[in-house]
Design a protein around this motif. Structure first.
Motif, PDB file in Angstrom:
ATOM      1  N   GLN B  72     -62.947 -33.139  55.995  1.00 36.44           N
ATOM      2  CA  GLN B  72     -61.507 -32.921  56.431  1.00 36.44           C
ATOM      3  C   GLN B  72     -61.367 -31.834  57.288  1.00 36.44           C
ATOM      4  O   GLN B  72     -61.882 -30.709  57.301  1.00 36.44           O
ATOM      5  CB  GLN B  72     -60.550 -32.509  55.033  1.00 36.44           C
ATOM      6  N   THR B  73     -60.402 -31.983  58.142  1.00 37.05           N
ATOM      7  CA  THR B  73     -59.872 -30.907  59.134  1.00 37.05           C
ATOM      8  C   THR B  73     -58.533 -30.772  58.808  1.00 37.05           C
ATOM      9  O   THR B  73     -57.713 -31.649  59.000  1.00 37.05           O
ATOM     10  CB  THR B  73     -60.429 -31.270  60.752  1.00 37.05           C
ATOM     11  N   VAL B  74     -58.081 -29.446  58.547  1.00 40.95           N
ATOM     12  CA  VAL B  74     -56.560 -29.050  58.044  1.00 40.95           C
ATOM     13  C   VAL B  74     -56.043 -28.494  59.260  1.00 40.95           C
ATOM     14  O   VAL B  74     -56.786 -27.346  59.886  1.00 40.95           O
ATOM     15  CB  VAL B  74     -56.757 -28.059  57.068  1.00 40.95           C
ATOM     16  N   GLU B  75     -55.213 -29.293  59.808  1.00 39.48           N
ATOM     17  CA  GLU B  75     -54.518 -28.588  61.160  1.00 39.48           C
ATOM     18  C   GLU B  75     -53.666 -27.252  60.621  1.00 39.48           C
ATOM     19  O   GLU B  75     -52.955 -27.155  59.732  1.00 39.48           O
ATOM     20  CB  GLU B  75     -53.241 -29.679  61.494  1.00 39.48           C
ATOM     21  N   GLY B  76     -53.741 -26.315  61.444  1.00 39.83           N
ATOM     22  CA  GLY B  76     -53.125 -25.114  61.409  1.00 39.83           C
ATOM     23  C   GLY B  76     -54.022 -24.311  60.393  1.00 39.83           C
ATOM     24  O   GLY B  76     -53.296 -23.158  60.084  1.00 39.83           O
ATOM     25  N   GLY B  77     -54.992 -24.798  59.820  1.00 41.30           N
ATOM     26  CA  GLY B  77     -55.773 -23.873  58.711  1.00 41.30           C
ATOM     27  C   GLY B  77     -56.869 -23.282  59.171  1.00 41.30           C
ATOM     28  O   GLY B  77     -57.376 -23.777  60.291  1.00 41.30           O
ATOM     29  N   SER B  78     -57.659 -22.432  58.472  1.00 38.37           N
ATOM     30  CA  SER B  78     -58.532 -21.534  58.967  1.00 38.37           C
ATOM     31  C   SER B  78     -59.796 -21.842  58.315  1.00 38.37           C
ATOM     32  O   SER B  78     -59.869 -22.076  57.105  1.00 38.37           O
ATOM     33  CB  SER B  78     -58.275 -19.888  58.813  1.00 38.37           C
ATOM     34  N   THR B  79     -60.979 -22.066  59.082  1.00 42.07           N
ATOM     35  CA  THR B  79     -62.309 -22.297  58.358  1.00 42.07           C
ATOM     36  C   THR B  79     -62.511 -20.995  57.460  1.00 42.07           C
ATOM     37  O   THR B  79     -62.422 -19.958  57.657  1.00 42.07           O
ATOM     38  CB  THR B  79     -63.245 -22.622  59.562  1.00 42.07           C
ATOM     39  N   PHE B  80     -63.530 -21.369  56.483  1.00 41.91           N
ATOM     40  CA  PHE B  80     -63.861 -20.493  55.540  1.00 41.91           C
ATOM     41  C   PHE B  80     -64.829 -19.458  56.214  1.00 41.91           C
ATOM     42  O   PHE B  80     -65.555 -19.924  57.097  1.00 41.91           O
ATOM     43  CB  PHE B  80     -64.553 -21.131  54.467  1.00 41.91           C
ATOM     44  N   ARG B  81     -64.424 -18.070  56.274  1.00 46.20           N
ATOM     45  CA  ARG B  81     -65.483 -17.076  56.683  1.00 46.20           C
ATOM     46  C   ARG B  81     -65.959 -16.297  55.926  1.00 46.20           C
ATOM     47  O   ARG B  81     -65.506 -15.788  55.029  1.00 46.20           O
ATOM     48  CB  ARG B  81     -64.450 -16.367  57.984  1.00 46.20           C
ATOM     49  N   TRP B  82     -67.238 -15.617  56.185  1.00 40.97           N
ATOM     50  CA  TRP B  82     -67.853 -14.747  55.391  1.00 40.97           C
ATOM     51  C   TRP B  82     -68.425 -13.867  56.297  1.00 40.97           C
ATOM     52  O   TRP B  82     -68.888 -14.014  57.456  1.00 40.97           O
ATOM     53  CB  TRP B  82     -68.950 -15.503  54.388  1.00 40.97           C
ATOM     54  N   LYS B  83     -68.393 -12.579  55.857  1.00 42.64           N
ATOM     55  CA  LYS B  83     -68.840 -11.482  56.493  1.00 42.64           C
ATOM     56  C   LYS B  83     -69.955 -10.708  55.640  1.00 42.64           C
ATOM     57  O   LYS B  83     -69.246 -10.284  54.542  1.00 42.64           O
ATOM     58  CB  LYS B  83     -67.633 -10.836  56.983  1.00 42.64           C
ATOM     59  N   GLY B  84     -70.943 -10.345  56.074  1.00 43.93           N
ATOM     60  CA  GLY B  84     -71.872  -9.443  55.243  1.00 43.93           C
ATOM     61  C   GLY B  84     -72.963  -8.853  55.943  1.00 43.93           C
ATOM     62  O   GLY B  84     -73.179  -9.037  56.998  1.00 43.93           O
ATOM     63  N   ASP B  85     -73.791  -7.948  55.086  1.00 43.42           N
ATOM     64  CA  ASP B  85     -75.150  -7.754  55.847  1.00 43.42           C
ATOM     65  C   ASP B  85     -76.196  -7.815  54.701  1.00 43.42           C
ATOM     66  O   ASP B  85     -75.958  -7.802  53.696  1.00 43.42           O
ATOM     67  CB  ASP B  85     -74.816  -6.260  56.158  1.00 43.42           C
ATOM     68  N   TYR B  86     -77.165  -7.298  55.100  1.00 44.04           N
ATOM     69  CA  TYR B  86     -78.649  -7.416  54.357  1.00 44.04           C
ATOM     70  C   TYR B  86     -79.237  -5.999  54.758  1.00 44.04           C
ATOM     71  O   TYR B  86     -80.539  -5.986  54.424  1.00 44.04           O
ATOM     72  CB  TYR B  86     -79.362  -8.620  54.572  1.00 44.04           C
ATOM     73  N   ASN B  87     -78.580  -5.056  55.322  1.00 49.11           N
ATOM     74  CA  ASN B  87     -79.264  -4.027  55.302  1.00 49.11           C
ATOM     75  C   ASN B  87     -79.701  -3.285  54.119  1.00 49.11           C
ATOM     76  O   ASN B  87     -78.913  -3.253  53.181  1.00 49.11           O
ATOM     77  CB  ASN B  87     -78.130  -3.073  56.232  1.00 49.11           C
TER      78      ASN B  87
END
Lengths: 301, 301
Positions: B72-87
């Motif tokens: 599904q593509t949701v108009e006006g919606g934001s794709t799931f985003r993940w931010k992280g590190d493996y330091n």
């Protein structure tokens, strides 16, 4: 049959683990190594104890046909003692106390009938003592060494000198990282192999071991355990049974080296199932073969 | 040929590792899983993105014959985003930010032609969405689930509900310990297998994986790597290629399950050699077979 000469510590250990504790129990790298190797081949032990070393341990080692002609007893001296725990992480011992005792002035002198040993296991001990022992062996066919973080820290150059003179070096993953200053075990193992040994075996505890040879890697499984009671001596009995198996078979082919590593792994799996040598003492050759076959069935695809 | 239905996250990841960093790169459990599975079998993907999801990623997935009718593509919606590190530790991601975006209100609706899928991979996502998806599949032959520490923490009962409905559960060693509250992986694996799945596979990163089946354990090696660039997606591509291999071969014997696990392991070994899907995208079936044969040669004894 080929005989195995083993030099290393003979100790009295006081150990605490999540499963309980023991005080002044039989321990030491040469002890675990000798008892493990004796499952496969005759053993000549080189070491030192004080006159506080219980006679029952001497009798037990003799009952395993471990030749004690090279075990010095220092009158008025104290046997090497180690006190530590594994609380928190069974892969990491915390040392509380180390009393070198008679090891402080130990000068290994090999009885003449030791000097023709074909298989030599330089078990964990000051690397200068490993070298002194090795120099007295006339023409060893295979030399294997073990070490520990302490010697890498305080006697790095001597550890590297030992590495130049052995066919097989055995160490655990933490020690491999420490000696190479490289976190990646594959890079570390390959780098260590370039220091001299034809084969470097990195032990990873419950995750098995990896053997690095020229252009070849062997990834060895461990025997899965539902409970580890006391990890002390796992590495020593791994190396002891590995070289014992090689001495018994007299076969240094790569295929047989792999079988030797897995034999080391299954003997170590027994060692850790009870405190001190309680489990290793009971281990039979039949049980070793049963576990070997089980590991083979569990890992084939 | 059997087709694989995969539900899970489709994401844009920002990741920092000791090797470097990337921002808003293609990621998500269903993405890695689908691309890995597509090496072996046709894939139907179920997921959701916002209209910020780059068209190039859609085109790439299509080029891999991944069916996107269920994306599904949701108009006006934001794709799931993940931010992280493996330091610090390549085995442990540190999450900096998680933006659920369109996943917050996602209600998976399977296109009719998805409902006859024989092979179902419930990739990492809220376990209630895994269940909702599974309920729409008419008569799956094999269902495999993955999960993560987050869901074990906040939706434990639903994770256990999923476990009751699957044939194979895949999780990493930390998650296995967390879900069973048992530090010993062998005990933990056996306990998990009693919760429902015929097979439980515990992934141990560089140390390989262990599969627990009724009365049987399979200890699988990993493909040794000198460098890990980005561990993200390793587990997803492990499970995706595992089920893809099973779908392709149509053989659910224990011997073939073992081969599937090792295929999963070698595909994962490629995934971690570059950021995002850069390496997995390039991976060919020939290279998979080369690594499979290499692992077999490296671990046989």
């Amino acid at each position: 049959m080929n005989e195995v000469l083993i030099v290393g510590s003979v100790a009295l250990d006081s150990i605490e683990t999540p499963s309980g504790r023991i005080d002044n129990a039989l321990g030491g790298a040469a002890t675990y190594g000798s008892v493990a190797a004796s499952l496969f081949a005759p053993v000549h032990l080189v070491g030192v104890v004080g006159d506080d070393f219980p006679q029952e341990h001497v009798e037990f080692l003799r009952s395993r046909k471990v030749d004690l002609a090279g075990l010095q007893t220092v009158e008025g001296g104290s046997t090497f003692r180690w006190k530590g725990d594994y609380n928190g992480d069974l892969n990491q011992a915390n040392t509380h106390e180390t009393h070198l005792g008679v090891f402080e002035h130990f000068d290994p002198q090999l009885p003449d009938h030791y000097k023709d040993a074909n298989f030599v296991f330089l078990a964990n001990i000051n690397p200068e003592l490993q070298l002194k022992t090795l120099e007295q062996v006339r023409s060893p066919q295979l030399v294997l060494c073990d070490t520990m973080n302490l010697w890498i820290n305080i006697a790095r150059e001597h550890v590297l000198e030992v590495f130049k003179r052995v066919n097989i070096a055995v160490l655990n993953d933490g020690e491999a990282r420490m000696l190479t200053e490289d976190d990646n075990i594959i890079r570390a193992g390959r780098a260590l192999q370039k220091l001299g040994p034809q084969h470097v075996i990195v032990k990873k505890g419950e995750h098995g071991a990896v053997m690095f040879s020229d252009g070849e890697i062997f990834v060895a499984p461990s025997f899965p355990l539902e409970e580890v009671v006391d990890p002390t001596g796992a590495g020593d009995s791994f190396a002891g049974s590995l070289i014992g198996y090689l001495a018994r078979t007299g076969d240094l082919s790569r295929e047989n080296l792999r079988r030797a590593v897995v034999h080391g792994s299954v003997v170590a799996s027994s060692t850790v199932q009870d405190f001190s040598l309680a489990s290793l003492k009971q281990l039979t050759h039949d049980e070793v073969e049963r576990r070997y076959n089980a590991v083979q069935a569990m890992s084939s695809f």
